[in-house]
Design a protein around this motif. Structure first.
Motif, PDB file in Angstrom:
ATOM      1  N   UNK A  68      44.255  59.560  90.354  1.00 22.77           N
ATOM      2  CA  UNK A  68      43.942  60.002  89.031  1.00 22.77           C
ATOM      3  C   UNK A  68      42.907  59.238  88.527  1.00 22.77           C
ATOM      4  N   UNK A  69      42.813  58.025  88.726  1.00 23.46           N
ATOM      5  CA  UNK A  69      41.658  57.137  88.144  1.00 23.46           C
ATOM      6  C   UNK A  69      40.259  57.733  88.965  1.00 23.46           C
ATOM      7  N   UNK A  70      40.395  57.789  90.181  1.00 28.33           N
ATOM      8  CA  UNK A  70      39.161  58.297  90.820  1.00 28.33           C
ATOM      9  C   UNK A  70      38.591  59.511  90.270  1.00 28.33           C
ATOM     10  N   UNK A 117      43.941  59.866  82.465  1.00 27.99           N
ATOM     11  CA  UNK A 117      42.764  60.598  83.027  1.00 27.99           C
ATOM     12  C   UNK A 117      41.807  60.738  81.877  1.00 27.99           C
ATOM     13  N   UNK A 118      42.397  60.833  80.611  1.00 27.81           N
ATOM     14  CA  UNK A 118      41.484  61.176  79.613  1.00 27.81           C
ATOM     15  C   UNK A 118      40.741  59.762  78.953  1.00 27.81           C
ATOM     16  N   UNK A 119      41.457  58.879  79.120  1.00 24.41           N
ATOM     17  CA  UNK A 119      40.939  57.497  78.746  1.00 24.41           C
ATOM     18  C   UNK A 119      39.818  57.165  79.703  1.00 24.41           C
ATOM     19  N   UNK A 120      40.257  57.155  81.146  1.00 26.08           N
ATOM     20  CA  UNK A 120      39.415  57.065  82.066  1.00 26.08           C
ATOM     21  C   UNK A 120      38.341  57.688  82.143  1.00 26.08           C
ATOM     22  N   UNK A 121      38.344  59.049  81.717  1.00 25.77           N
ATOM     23  CA  UNK A 121      37.007  59.893  81.744  1.00 25.77           C
ATOM     24  C   UNK A 121      36.139  59.790  80.274  1.00 25.77           C
ATOM     25  N   UNK A 122      36.710  59.359  79.302  1.00 29.10           N
ATOM     26  CA  UNK A 122      36.048  59.124  78.033  1.00 29.10           C
ATOM     27  C   UNK A 122      35.420  57.863  78.004  1.00 29.10           C
ATOM     28  N   UNK A 123      36.148  56.719  78.486  1.00 35.02           N
ATOM     29  CA  UNK A 123      35.429  55.496  78.514  1.00 35.02           C
ATOM     30  C   UNK A 123      34.282  55.154  79.138  1.00 35.02           C
ATOM     31  N   UNK A 124      33.335  54.276  78.816  1.00 35.86           N
ATOM     32  CA  UNK A 124      32.094  53.907  79.659  1.00 35.86           C
ATOM     33  C   UNK A 124      32.062  52.806  80.319  1.00 35.86           C
ATOM     34  N   UNK A 125      33.278  52.212  80.484  1.00 35.42           N
ATOM     35  CA  UNK A 125      33.313  50.987  81.674  1.00 35.42           C
ATOM     36  C   UNK A 125      34.353  51.180  82.262  1.00 35.42           C
ATOM     37  N   UNK A 126      34.677  50.065  82.957  1.00 27.31           N
ATOM     38  CA  UNK A 126      35.882  49.973  84.058  1.00 27.31           C
ATOM     39  C   UNK A 126      37.175  49.006  83.432  1.00 27.31           C
ATOM     40  N   UNK A 127      36.685  48.355  82.663  1.00 25.60           N
ATOM     41  CA  UNK A 127      37.920  47.428  81.770  1.00 25.60           C
ATOM     42  C   UNK A 127      38.993  48.092  81.542  1.00 25.60           C
ATOM     43  N   UNK A 150      35.123  62.781  86.960  1.00 26.71           N
ATOM     44  CA  UNK A 150      34.477  63.549  85.771  1.00 26.71           C
ATOM     45  C   UNK A 150      33.838  62.799  84.824  1.00 26.71           C
ATOM     46  N   UNK A 151      34.081  61.470  84.604  1.00 30.00           N
ATOM     47  CA  UNK A 151      33.220  60.529  83.559  1.00 30.00           C
ATOM     48  C   UNK A 151      31.844  60.693  83.983  1.00 30.00           C
ATOM     49  N   UNK A 152      31.492  60.928  85.347  1.00 31.51           N
ATOM     50  CA  UNK A 152      29.960  60.665  85.648  1.00 31.51           C
ATOM     51  C   UNK A 152      29.403  62.028  85.521  1.00 31.51           C
ATOM     52  N   UNK A 153      30.337  63.032  85.213  1.00 34.35           N
ATOM     53  CA  UNK A 153      29.717  64.587  85.100  1.00 34.35           C
ATOM     54  C   UNK A 153      30.011  64.952  83.803  1.00 34.35           C
ATOM     55  N   UNK A 154      29.954  64.143  82.904  1.00 35.82           N
ATOM     56  CA  UNK A 154      29.628  64.596  81.620  1.00 35.82           C
ATOM     57  C   UNK A 154      30.894  64.575  80.691  1.00 35.82           C
ATOM     58  N   UNK A 155      31.970  63.836  81.043  1.00 38.99           N
ATOM     59  CA  UNK A 155      32.908  63.592  80.252  1.00 38.99           C
ATOM     60  C   UNK A 155      33.076  62.433  79.568  1.00 38.99           C
ATOM     61  N   UNK A 156      32.197  61.453  79.665  1.00 40.50           N
ATOM     62  CA  UNK A 156      31.839  60.260  78.928  1.00 40.50           C
ATOM     63  C   UNK A 156      31.503  60.384  77.585  1.00 40.50           C
TER      64      UNK A 156
END
Length: 202
Positions: free
Chosen positions: A28-30, A88-98, A35-41
């Motif tokens: 799920x994190x991966x 998934x929502x938080x990991x896709x929206x956040x701009x960092x890894x923390x 998704x974050x790198x493809x516009x969800x950030x």
């Protein structure tokens, strides 16, 4: 499936079950980071979608838990889906890894805590089944031993009866061959006669 192949596969299944929670949360994190790198950030629409899916899944799990026809599998799947959507929502929206890594760690710990309860129940059921199986085997073995002893006793009794009948017949034959044998006097003396049934069998 042969009984010799089950023990060989059981350790592999146990190892796969132990790795399933961390594999699921990592997947799920991966996917969320892809998704974050493809516009969800920082995309409010995507975050809103994941948030609503998480809420709906949580509500469905709650209704399943308090319903009259509650199914533990459905309830667990609903709550697991809710946690997956939230992660998934938080990991896709956040701009960092923390924050995604923090939520991934929490989700993994919770997943192992829930899985541990399931594994413990499974171990209890397996132990109870093996105990019942061992009791049935011992009961059957006891019955077999009793029947074997009974059969051996019957064989011994029949053999002793045959030997007695043979000796009695030989004694009567030898006595009849002696000079001066009187059958009437022998009957009056009360000498036991050979039973008709045993004589026929022998």
């Amino acid at each position: 499936m042969s009984e010799y192949t089950v023990p060989a596969r059981r350790p592999r299944r146990a190892a796969a079950a132990k790795l399933a929670p961390v594999a699921a949360t990592s997947a799920v994190l991966a996917l969320a980071r892809v998704w974050n790198a493809n516009g969800a950030e920082h995309s409010l629409g995507d975050a809103w979608l994941m948030g609503m899916l998480a809420v709906f899944s949580c509500v469905a799990g709650a209704f399943s838990a308090i319903g009259y026809a509650s199914a533990p599998a459905i309830t667990g799947a609903a709550f697991a889906a809710s946690a997956a959507f939230a992660l998934a929502g938080v990991a896709a929206y956040a701009d960092g890894w923390s924050l995604p890594l923090l939520l991934w760690g929490i989700a993994t710990v919770l997943a192992y805590a829930l899985a541990h309860r399931h594994w413990r129940t499974d171990r209890r059921e397996i132990a109870a089944y093996e105990r019942r199986l061992a009791e049935k085997r011992e009961e059957h073995a006891h019955i077999e031993r009793v029947e074997a002893m009974r059969g051996q006793t019957q064989i011994t009794v029949a053999r002793d009866q045959a030997v007695y009948a043979a000796h009695l017949a030989a004694a009567l034959t030898t006595r009849a061959a002696l000079p001066g044998f009187d059958a009437a006097a022998l009957t009056e003396a009360g000498l036991p006669e050979l039973p008709a049934a045993r004589t026929t069998e022998e």
